[in-house]
Design an enzyme around this catalytic site. Structure first.
Site, PDB file in Angstrom:
ATOM      1  N   ASP A 221      -5.199   6.283   1.548  1.00 32.41           N
ATOM      2  CA  ASP A 221      -5.561   4.959   1.283  1.00 32.41           C
ATOM      3  C   ASP A 221      -7.276   4.353   1.636  1.00 32.41           C
ATOM      4  OD1 ASP A 221      -5.604   1.919   1.404  1.00 32.41           O
ATOM      5  OD2 ASP A 221      -3.645   2.008   1.305  1.00 32.41           O
TER       6      ASP A 221
ATOM      7  N   HIS B  23       0.883  -1.078  -0.002  1.00 30.74           N
ATOM      8  CA  HIS B  23       0.125  -0.076  -0.088  1.00 30.74           C
ATOM      9  C   HIS B  23       0.815   1.134  -0.034  1.00 30.74           C
ATOM     10  CE1 HIS B  23      -3.997  -1.590   0.828  1.00 30.74           C
ATOM     11  NE2 HIS B  23      -3.385  -2.897   1.127  1.00 30.74           N
TER      12      HIS B  23
END
Length: 462
Positions: A110, A20
């Site tokens: 995110d 990520h």
């Protein structure tokens, strides 16, 4: 950056894992190259592992500053703590920049961390959600979140047919849809990505239009994402960011030089590169089947095996493989995939690895283990036709002969030629998407111009 050049300031917030951090850090570098100030806000535990000269890196707290998720040891505990402590410390970071010449006017967060949108609203700035998985997978989970699919999905209801997505058999679905009780905390996090998404100012996805425009279009009313990928360092695509050969984040120490020296001794497109990423843990049986396949096929191979997994290799395998293979605990995957000696990539089909192989034109042997990797592998074999998928037996193991079959199909024969041709096609498409005037480049430029306009006007955004 001089104040007269200042177009705006974006804080980017990744979920604190390698898969990520990498795409969000790459997005930060792209935004910085287009005149924005970019700051990556990451946890205390990961902040020292990140370095990018054009991006400011600032720590925030997840409540487990000495060890992150491994310190928490519980998914729900970690996520709840990150929400409480992350919201507080992210807000403090925004306040700190208010007193500087570079106030923040957008948080790109995110999609695993939707609470960051609340922080953006509290400070009257833009909020943009960033999805690190494919548009196809987002499509499926978005429908599930909105009640348009019901769990559990049973085999007799297959194939699953959704707008813009090829029919998916039961075995092609994310494991959470087949076994919703297997990892309830993770499933909840996947669905929570879509909470309050209708109030976000932008939705970004790490994919590109040539690859997944139909899949994204089929859910665009609920998930109007801008496809801005692939988020791969510029050196391997358009080359517009000078010196951008790596992501700039590594939670592990790469072993690049040893690997590159070894690859120099090999013929072009002759080496099998094997890596299952930073999270996947294979069974001892599966490790043995791969090892036996490599021995019997007599192919050159480079196999990345984490230190914690080394004990699963068959006794004597490392010594016996010395002539044909190199086994390392970690390496720079992009450098390996870009090397002319690599002929194919045996992969778990995590989305970052899949995009890297597509972007660099490397055929794949797909061996997915769980969650989104399963539908990714379906697309690799049947939609993008850039590889083959290893078929599991009734015990969930890809056996030696099946591994050999896959390697032969990708490296030799008529099917191999078609796969390699498709690999070149997708490499070209990826480069065009992020290149000047490409579809992803246009979406990013629109975002930058919007922030620059708001900054010039000094608008109170919300």
């Amino acid at each position: 950056m001089r104040e007269t050049e200042y177009k705006g300031h974006v804080v980017l917030l990744p979920y604190p894992s390698q898969g990520h951090i990498n795409p969000l850090l790459q997005f930060a570098k792209l935004l910085a190259s287009k005149g924005l100030k970019a700051t990556l806000a990451t946890t205390h535990y990961t902040v020292k592992s990140i370095w990018a000269p054009t991006v400011t890196v600032e720590p925030i707290s997840d409540g487990f500053d000495d060890g992150g998720f491994s310190q928490a040891k519980d998914g729900d505990l970690f996520l709840n703590s990150f929400k409480v402590n992350g919201s507080r410390t992210l807000s403090q970071l925004i306040e700190k920049f208010k007193c500087s010449n570079f106030p923040v006017n957008c948080i790109v967060y995110d999609s695993f961390l939707p609470w960051a949108l609340d922080v953006a609203r509290q400070h009257g700035i833009y909020g943009a959600s960033f999805f690190t998985n494919s548009a196809s997978v987002s499509h499926i989970f978005c429908r599930l979140h909105h009640g348009l699919l019901t769990l559990p999905l049973e085999p007799e209801n297959m194939p699953l047919v959704l707008p813009g997505i090829p029919p998916l058999n039961y075995c092609d679905l994310p494991t959470f849809l087949r076994y919703p009780d297997s990892y309830p905390a993770y499933l909840a996090m996947k669905l929570n990505q879509f909470s309050d998404l209708d109030t976000a100012d932008w939705i970004f996805a790490n994919t590109f239009e040539d690859l997944e425009s139909k899949e994204a279009g089929g859910i665009s009313k609920l998930w109007p994402a801008k496809l801005i990928g692939p988020m791969v360092p510029s050196f391997y695509l358009d080359g517009r960011i000078e010196g951008d050969k790596g992501y700039g984040a590594s939670l592990w120490k790469p072993l690049g030089e040893e690997c590159l020296r070894w690859l120099e001794t090999k013929q072009p497109q002759s080496v099998v590169y094997i890596s299952f990423g930073s999270m996947v843990s294979l069974t001892e049986t599966q490790m043995e089947e791969i090892a036996l396949a490599l021995q019997e096929s007599n192919l050159d191979f480079l196999w990345v095996v984490r230190e914690s997994e080394m004990g699963k290799l068959p006794n004597g395998f490392i010594e016996s493989a010395h002539e044909k293979g190199l086994i390392v605990t970690w390496c720079n995957q992009l450098e390996m995939l870009a090397n002319q000696a690599i002929g194919c990539f045996v992969t778990h089909c995590g989305w970052n690895s899949t995009l890297e192989a597509l972007s660099l034109g490397v055929p794949m042997v797909a061996m997915p283990q769980w969650t989104d990797q399963v539908p990714n592998s379906k697309f690799v074999e049947d939609v993008w036709k850039i590889g083959v998928k290893g078929k599991e037996d009734d015990k969930g193991v890809v056996r030696k002969q099946e591994v050999i079959r896959c390697l032969k199909e990708v490296l030799e024969g008529k099917k191999s030629q078609k796969i390699k041709k498709n690999a070149r096609k997708w490499r070209k498409a990826a480069r065009e998407a992020v290149g000047e005037g490409g579809s992803s480049d246009k979406h990013i430029n629109d975002f930058v111009q919007c922030l620059a306009f708001a900054n010039r006007r000094g608008l109170d955004l919300h």
